[in-house]
Enzyme design. Sequence first.
Site, mmCIF file in Angstrom:
data_model
loop_
_atom_site.group_PDB
_atom_site.id
_atom_site.type_symbol
_atom_site.label_atom_id
_atom_site.label_comp_id
_atom_site.label_asym_id
_atom_site.label_seq_id
_atom_site.Cartn_x
_atom_site.Cartn_y
_atom_site.Cartn_z
ATOM 1 N N TYR A 85 -3.320 -16.289 -38.990
ATOM 2 C CA TYR A 85 -4.486 -15.494 -38.587
ATOM 3 C C TYR A 85 -4.136 -14.000 -38.582
ATOM 4 O O TYR A 85 -4.854 -13.189 -39.168
ATOM 5 C CB TYR A 85 -4.991 -15.931 -37.208
ATOM 6 C CG TYR A 85 -6.171 -15.103 -36.746
ATOM 7 C CD1 TYR A 85 -7.417 -15.259 -37.343
ATOM 8 C CD2 TYR A 85 -6.042 -14.130 -35.764
ATOM 9 C CE1 TYR A 85 -8.507 -14.479 -36.955
ATOM 10 C CE2 TYR A 85 -7.122 -13.345 -35.369
ATOM 11 C CZ TYR A 85 -8.357 -13.532 -35.974
ATOM 12 O OH TYR A 85 -9.422 -12.750 -35.595
ATOM 13 N N SER A 128 -9.262 -7.192 -37.050
ATOM 14 C CA SER A 128 -8.907 -7.502 -35.658
ATOM 15 C C SER A 128 -7.729 -6.626 -35.280
ATOM 16 O O SER A 128 -6.994 -6.165 -36.168
ATOM 17 C CB SER A 128 -8.517 -8.976 -35.548
ATOM 18 O OG SER A 128 -7.851 -9.230 -34.326
#
Length: 293
Positions: free
Chosen positions: A158, A145
């Site tokens: 995360y 990501s």
Amino acid sequence: MIMQSEFRPSAVVVGASRGIGRAIAKVAAREHGAVVVLVARSPEGLAAAAAEVRAAGGEAFTLELDLLVADASARLQDFLSANGLFCDVLVNSAGYGLRGSATLLPVEDQLGIIDLNIRALSDLTLRFLPGMAARGRGGVLNLGSIAGFTPGPNMALYYASKAFVRFFSEALHQELRRTGVTVTCVAPGPVSTEFLEKSGAGRAQLFKILPKLDSDYVAERAWRGFKSGRRLVVPGISAKLVALAAALLPSAATLPLIGRLQRRSSDPCPCGSGKTFKECRRLGHRAVTTAGP
Ligand SMILES: NC(=O)c1ccc[n+]([C@@H]2O[C@H](COP(=O)([O-])OP(=O)(O)OC[C@H]3O[C@@H](n4cnc5c(N)ncnc54)[C@H](OP(=O)(O)O)[C@@H]3O)[C@@H](O)[C@H]2O)c1
């Protein structure tokens, strides 16, 4: 019993029941041509993904599997062997995130991010990579990501997990150069999937500002980058700009900005008073009278 020499190559997509993984499974069926093994927990999602793979010209196998169980990768290996398949391409798209203060989110839910985004992804990669290296073909496509380019206050675990995915994948890419095996990290910005709602990220200002990409677009870019042996694929202009800014700006500048953009003033204050962040800041965090260990 099927002889090992007769085993057929397959593209194994974990996290295939919806979102980016399901979109990549369709592209894999169309481009890779042959067998796609779809792995996730939801039987309905898997059945829908299998229908799409068949419509795209591929042969679909589905495996209902919770990747958080200890022997998940061994079960997947057994499933492949029982069906006369080997893992030629592995797509690691199962993952989740949580927005909120690390002091308030349930510890077990936060640790689950490590178990899925890091441990399960590493376990599957390390299990199937040696076979690929021995055959001199295939590879691994890992979902990172743009969160992997910077620390992310209010989504701390995360972001850290995606930094791991990026570093792990890039290092393996280098190790396997000239072996015929590719390891690619795809690092998208926000993509319109259930992830945004489930993680709570979609309610943060940061994810409202950044344009959302379509999962089919991300899948096409990811697959094309993987097939051309790329180390890192950052789909879309806005994600590229964010990655560039994260590389150029010092953490002293990015940390407060990301922290603000990922926190809503109506979020509970990390101090644990039960008041909103805005209210508590106005009171100077005086509300907390008892602190735990
Ligand atoms: N959407 C975004 O904005 C975005 C941006 C950048 C990177 N990413 C990354 O891209 C990847 C895919 O995200 P997405 O947007 O497609 O998310 P999604 O729509 O929530 O899909 C997640 C997939 O992971 C599977 N999964 C979750 N927990 C699992 C478990 N314990 N065992 C097996 N499968 C499990 C889900 O299937 P079941 O629930 O059926 O098990 C589903 O197929 C993730 O790694 C995410 O971090 C997403």
